[in-house]
Design a protein around this motif. Sequence first.
Motif, mmCIF file in Angstrom:
data_model
loop_
_atom_site.group_PDB
_atom_site.id
_atom_site.type_symbol
_atom_site.label_atom_id
_atom_site.label_comp_id
_atom_site.label_asym_id
_atom_site.label_seq_id
_atom_site.Cartn_x
_atom_site.Cartn_y
_atom_site.Cartn_z
ATOM 1 N N LYS A 39 0.842 -1.202 0.000
ATOM 2 C CA LYS A 39 0.000 0.000 0.000
ATOM 3 C C LYS A 39 0.869 1.242 0.000
ATOM 4 O O LYS A 39 0.569 2.211 -0.680
ATOM 5 C CB LYS A 39 -0.927 0.002 1.218
ATOM 6 N N GLU A 40 1.960 1.188 0.760
ATOM 7 C CA GLU A 40 2.859 2.330 0.785
ATOM 8 C C GLU A 40 3.476 2.561 -0.592
ATOM 9 O O GLU A 40 3.595 3.701 -1.041
ATOM 10 C CB GLU A 40 3.963 2.110 1.825
ATOM 11 N N LYS A 41 3.848 1.467 -1.260
ATOM 12 C CA LYS A 41 4.392 1.600 -2.615
ATOM 13 C C LYS A 41 3.358 2.179 -3.563
ATOM 14 O O LYS A 41 3.658 3.038 -4.389
ATOM 15 C CB LYS A 41 4.875 0.244 -3.135
ATOM 16 N N GLU A 42 2.118 1.708 -3.429
ATOM 17 C CA GLU A 42 1.048 2.228 -4.284
ATOM 18 C C GLU A 42 0.832 3.716 -4.027
ATOM 19 O O GLU A 42 0.635 4.495 -4.967
ATOM 20 C CB GLU A 42 -0.239 1.456 -4.033
ATOM 21 N N VAL A 43 0.875 4.100 -2.748
ATOM 22 C CA VAL A 43 0.695 5.506 -2.409
ATOM 23 C C VAL A 43 1.847 6.332 -2.975
ATOM 24 O O VAL A 43 1.633 7.416 -3.541
ATOM 25 C CB VAL A 43 0.584 5.689 -0.871
ATOM 26 N N GLU A 44 3.070 5.827 -2.837
ATOM 27 C CA GLU A 44 4.226 6.534 -3.380
ATOM 28 C C GLU A 44 4.115 6.666 -4.897
ATOM 29 O O GLU A 44 4.398 7.724 -5.458
ATOM 30 C CB GLU A 44 5.518 5.811 -3.007
ATOM 31 N N GLU A 45 3.706 5.588 -5.564
ATOM 32 C CA GLU A 45 3.538 5.641 -7.022
ATOM 33 C C GLU A 45 2.451 6.627 -7.411
ATOM 34 O O GLU A 45 2.598 7.392 -8.370
ATOM 35 C CB GLU A 45 3.215 4.254 -7.565
ATOM 36 N N ALA A 46 1.354 6.613 -6.641
ATOM 37 C CA ALA A 46 0.263 7.549 -6.931
ATOM 38 C C ALA A 46 0.736 8.988 -6.745
ATOM 39 O O ALA A 46 0.427 9.858 -7.568
ATOM 40 C CB ALA A 46 -0.937 7.261 -6.031
ATOM 41 N N CYS A 47 1.501 9.227 -5.691
ATOM 42 C CA CYS A 47 2.030 10.577 -5.454
ATOM 43 C C CYS A 47 2.960 10.995 -6.591
ATOM 44 O O CYS A 47 2.903 12.131 -7.059
ATOM 45 C CB CYS A 47 2.774 10.641 -4.123
ATOM 46 N N GLU A 48 3.795 10.083 -7.009
ATOM 47 C CA GLU A 48 4.713 10.383 -8.117
ATOM 48 C C GLU A 48 3.932 10.676 -9.397
ATOM 49 O O GLU A 48 4.253 11.602 -10.136
ATOM 50 C CB GLU A 48 5.688 9.219 -8.331
ATOM 51 N N ASN A 49 2.891 9.880 -9.653
ATOM 52 C CA ASN A 49 2.053 10.108 -10.837
ATOM 53 C C ASN A 49 1.369 11.470 -10.770
ATOM 54 O O ASN A 49 1.263 12.169 -11.782
ATOM 55 C CB ASN A 49 1.018 9.000 -10.985
ATOM 56 N N VAL A 50 0.913 11.838 -9.577
ATOM 57 C CA VAL A 50 0.265 13.143 -9.412
ATOM 58 C C VAL A 50 1.276 14.259 -9.659
ATOM 59 O O VAL A 50 0.968 15.257 -10.316
ATOM 60 C CB VAL A 50 -0.372 13.262 -8.004
ATOM 61 N N LYS A 51 2.499 14.090 -9.144
ATOM 62 C CA LYS A 51 3.535 15.098 -9.371
ATOM 63 C C LYS A 51 3.838 15.237 -10.857
ATOM 64 O O LYS A 51 3.977 16.349 -11.377
ATOM 65 C CB LYS A 51 4.815 14.721 -8.625
ATOM 66 N N GLN A 52 3.936 14.103 -11.555
ATOM 67 C CA GLN A 52 4.204 14.142 -12.992
ATOM 68 C C GLN A 52 3.052 14.801 -13.744
ATOM 69 O O GLN A 52 3.266 15.585 -14.668
ATOM 70 C CB GLN A 52 4.456 12.734 -13.528
ATOM 71 N N ALA A 53 1.828 14.482 -13.347
ATOM 72 C CA ALA A 53 0.662 15.089 -13.997
ATOM 73 C C ALA A 53 0.638 16.596 -13.752
ATOM 74 O O ALA A 53 0.343 17.374 -14.665
ATOM 75 C CB ALA A 53 -0.627 14.439 -13.484
ATOM 76 N N ALA A 54 0.964 17.001 -12.532
ATOM 77 C CA ALA A 54 0.993 18.435 -12.219
ATOM 78 C C ALA A 54 2.064 19.135 -13.043
ATOM 79 O O ALA A 54 1.843 20.246 -13.550
ATOM 80 C CB ALA A 54 1.247 18.648 -10.731
ATOM 81 N N ALA A 55 3.214 18.502 -13.189
ATOM 82 C CA ALA A 55 4.281 19.090 -14.012
ATOM 83 C C ALA A 55 3.839 19.201 -15.471
ATOM 84 O O ALA A 55 4.115 20.201 -16.140
ATOM 85 C CB ALA A 55 5.554 18.254 -13.899
ATOM 86 N N ALA A 56 3.137 18.162 -15.957
ATOM 87 C CA ALA A 56 2.650 18.186 -17.338
ATOM 88 C C ALA A 56 1.614 19.294 -17.525
ATOM 89 O O ALA A 56 1.617 19.998 -18.547
ATOM 90 C CB ALA A 56 2.059 16.833 -17.715
ATOM 91 N N VAL A 57 0.736 19.455 -16.557
ATOM 92 C CA VAL A 57 -0.276 20.515 -16.640
ATOM 93 C C VAL A 57 0.408 21.884 -16.626
ATOM 94 O O VAL A 57 0.042 22.786 -17.390
ATOM 95 C CB VAL A 57 -1.293 20.396 -15.478
ATOM 96 N N LYS A 58 1.412 22.035 -15.773
ATOM 97 C CA LYS A 58 2.147 23.298 -15.701
ATOM 98 C C LYS A 58 2.820 23.603 -17.034
ATOM 99 O O LYS A 58 2.747 24.724 -17.537
ATOM 100 C CB LYS A 58 3.188 23.208 -14.581
ATOM 101 N N GLU A 59 3.452 22.596 -17.614
ATOM 102 C CA GLU A 59 4.113 22.773 -18.918
ATOM 103 C C GLU A 59 3.079 23.091 -19.996
ATOM 104 O O GLU A 59 3.291 23.954 -20.848
ATOM 105 C CB GLU A 59 4.904 21.516 -19.279
ATOM 106 N N GLY A 60 1.949 22.381 -19.957
ATOM 107 C CA GLY A 60 0.881 22.644 -20.926
ATOM 108 C C GLY A 60 0.339 24.052 -20.804
ATOM 109 O O GLY A 60 0.045 24.709 -21.807
ATOM 110 N N THR A 61 0.229 24.529 -19.585
ATOM 111 C CA THR A 61 -0.245 25.890 -19.352
ATOM 112 C C THR A 61 0.720 26.899 -19.960
ATOM 113 O O THR A 61 0.299 27.887 -20.570
ATOM 114 C CB THR A 61 -0.389 26.151 -17.837
ATOM 115 N N LYS A 62 2.025 26.652 -19.807
ATOM 116 C CA LYS A 62 3.019 27.543 -20.396
ATOM 117 C C LYS A 62 2.888 27.567 -21.919
ATOM 118 O O LYS A 62 2.957 28.624 -22.546
ATOM 119 C CB LYS A 62 4.434 27.107 -20.009
ATOM 120 N N VAL A 63 2.683 26.388 -22.516
ATOM 121 C CA VAL A 63 2.556 26.303 -23.975
ATOM 122 C C VAL A 63 1.303 27.036 -24.440
ATOM 123 O O VAL A 63 1.332 27.782 -25.425
ATOM 124 C CB VAL A 63 2.544 24.826 -24.433
ATOM 125 N N VAL A 64 0.203 26.841 -23.726
ATOM 126 C CA VAL A 64 -1.047 27.523 -24.086
ATOM 127 C C VAL A 64 -0.870 29.031 -23.974
ATOM 128 O O VAL A 64 -1.328 29.791 -24.838
ATOM 129 C CB VAL A 64 -2.212 27.028 -23.200
#
Length: 115
Positions: A39-64
């Motif tokens: 469960k801890e690994k899943e939570v860590e993976e989920a957190c990492e995925n959220v961080k990556q998604a947030a970075a992608a959204v931030k980059e997308g916002t810059k492009v827009v």
Amino acid sequence: MTILKLTSNVTRFLPPTRNGWSSPRVFVTASPKLSQSNKEKEVEEACENVKQAAAAVKEGTKVVKKTSEYVKDAAASTAESVNKMTKEVTDKAKDIVTEAAKATTEVIKNRIVNK
């Protein structure tokens, strides 16, 4: 802190060592259950995925933002060009109409005078 307190309490109940240099130590550790570590690994993976998604959204916002600025600049430039061309065409049309009116006036004058 809890382990140290537990160790000091346990050493009271243990007999002293022969040489007296050190007392026996007891350390208690709890190993996580397998399901907890998964469960801890899943939570860590989920957190990492959220961080990556947030970075992608931030980059997308810059492009827009850059794209919208480009479109805005292009629209302003186009509007300026259209206004400039419209003014030039209007000025030329005025000149043509003025020249035509003068020529027509001259023709009418000449016909009236020649009669």
